[in-house]
Design a protein around this motif. Structure first.
Motif, PDB file in Angstrom:
ATOM      1  N   PRO A 125       0.792  -1.229   0.000  1.00  0.00           N
ATOM      2  CA  PRO A 125       0.000   0.000   0.000  1.00  0.00           C
ATOM      3  C   PRO A 125       0.829   1.286   0.000  1.00  0.00           C
ATOM      4  CG  PRO A 125      -0.203  -1.147   2.102  1.00  0.00           C
ATOM      5  CD  PRO A 125       0.570  -2.034   1.231  1.00  0.00           C
ATOM      6  N   ASN A 126       1.992   1.269   0.598  1.00  0.00           N
ATOM      7  CA  ASN A 126       2.847   2.463   0.637  1.00  0.00           C
ATOM      8  C   ASN A 126       4.248   2.050   1.079  1.00  0.00           C
ATOM      9  OD1 ASN A 126       2.815   2.419   3.639  1.00  0.00           O
ATOM     10  ND2 ASN A 126       0.663   2.976   3.350  1.00  0.00           N
ATOM     11  N   ASP A 127       5.134   3.040   1.194  1.00  0.00           N
ATOM     12  CA  ASP A 127       6.532   2.702   1.481  1.00  0.00           C
ATOM     13  C   ASP A 127       6.788   2.351   2.940  1.00  0.00           C
ATOM     14  OD1 ASP A 127       7.822   6.137   1.348  1.00  0.00           O
ATOM     15  OD2 ASP A 127       6.362   5.162   2.652  1.00  0.00           O
ATOM     16  N   ARG A 128       5.743   2.295   3.761  1.00  0.00           N
ATOM     17  CA  ARG A 128       5.941   1.806   5.136  1.00  0.00           C
ATOM     18  C   ARG A 128       6.027   0.283   5.159  1.00  0.00           C
ATOM     19  NH1 ARG A 128       2.187   1.953   8.317  1.00  0.00           N
ATOM     20  NH2 ARG A 128       0.414   2.412   6.944  1.00  0.00           N
ATOM     21  N   PHE A 129       5.593  -0.335   4.075  1.00  0.00           N
ATOM     22  CA  PHE A 129       5.570  -1.794   3.982  1.00  0.00           C
ATOM     23  C   PHE A 129       6.750  -2.272   3.140  1.00  0.00           C
ATOM     24  CE2 PHE A 129       1.349  -3.103   5.591  1.00  0.00           C
ATOM     25  CZ  PHE A 129       0.796  -1.854   5.792  1.00  0.00           C
ATOM     26  N   PHE A 130       7.422  -3.297   3.649  1.00  0.00           N
ATOM     27  CA  PHE A 130       8.563  -3.863   2.936  1.00  0.00           C
ATOM     28  C   PHE A 130       8.650  -5.344   3.278  1.00  0.00           C
ATOM     29  CE2 PHE A 130      12.245  -3.360   0.462  1.00  0.00           C
ATOM     30  CZ  PHE A 130      13.274  -4.119   1.008  1.00  0.00           C
ATOM     31  N   ALA A 131       9.114  -6.160   2.348  1.00  0.00           N
ATOM     32  CA  ALA A 131       9.253  -7.585   2.622  1.00  0.00           C
ATOM     33  C   ALA A 131      10.542  -8.088   2.015  1.00  0.00           C
ATOM     34  CB  ALA A 131       8.070  -8.373   2.068  1.00  0.00           C
TER      35      ALA A 131
END
Lengths: 113, 112
Positions: free
Chosen positions: A61-67
């Motif tokens: 959804p946005n750059d707060r999420f990373f995997a």
């Protein structure tokens, strides 16, 4: 392992904190998927790994999420500066390949308070 | 702009009768269609699938029907059993290596 394992099963965190959710796929499965399921909704795609690389991250959804999936097996979904709207069940699935059936884990229920 | 629609959030059926769950999709490029079943506190589990070259696939009590011209698929469960009570998700995929797209689900309750 016999199935897809997700840890923790439940996570409560305060708004603004950082969280990591872990997924252990079935051994030998090269494809790994992260989905998010909010209340009353179906699983919503986040990111797909083929091996170590993210083949499709269009659902983040946005750059707060990373995997990441550094060795092509275990994957970690990382959420920075959590918001109350991030509260959901985060589901991980793996498959032998992108055209094979998915096996889902039981999910991590994230609650941001 | 939902690509997969399950318009009935819930369905209640008597034990022994037929359960029919419906799903509509918007993109004619989708070529593989699946149904997943989900119990509380568990991940979805695969139930049955059908490719776009077929119009029916049967597995025991479960049958999936595909109507490509109407972009509609349905899942029939007969006879329904109390253990079938769960949320059922329709999922679709196109011919590329794209991830599954899920509907919102239908909660089936089978009453004894």
């Amino acid at each position: 392992g016999a199935g897809v394992s997700q840890t923790p099963s439940n996570k409560v965190t305060e708004k603004g904190k950082y969280v990591e959710l872990r997924c252990d796929p079935i051994s030998g499965h090269t494809a790994l998927y992260w989905y998010r399921q909010s209340l009353g909704q179906g699983p919503e795609f986040l990111i797909y790994f083929q091996g170590t690389g993210a083949a499709d991250d269009s659902g983040l959804p946005n750059d707060r999420f990373f995997a990441v999936r550094p060795e092509g097996s275990v994957s970690t979904l990382k959420i920075q500066r959590t918001e109350r709207g991030d509260s959901a069940v985060y589901l991980c699935a793996s498959s032998l390949g992108p055209k094979d059936g998915y096996t889902f884990g039981s999910g991590t229920r994230l609650t941001v308070v | 702009d939902q690509q997969v629609k399950q318009n009935s959030p819930s369905l209640s059926v008597q034990e022994g009768r037929i359960s029919i769950l419906n799903c509509d999709y918007t993109n004619s490029m989708f070529d593989y269609f699946l149904w997943y079943k989900k119990y509380p506190a568990e991940g979805p589990t695969f139930l049955i699938s059908i490719s776009s070259i077929k119009d029916k696939n049967e597995d025991g009590r479960f049958t999936v029907f595909l109507n490509k011209s109407a972009k509609h698929l349905s899942l029939h469960i007969v006879p329904s059993q109390p253990g079938d009570s769960a949320v059922y998700f329709c999922a679709v995929r196109n011919s590329g290596n794209t991830p599954l797209v899920f509907g919102k689900g239908t909660r089936l309750s089978v009453i004894a």
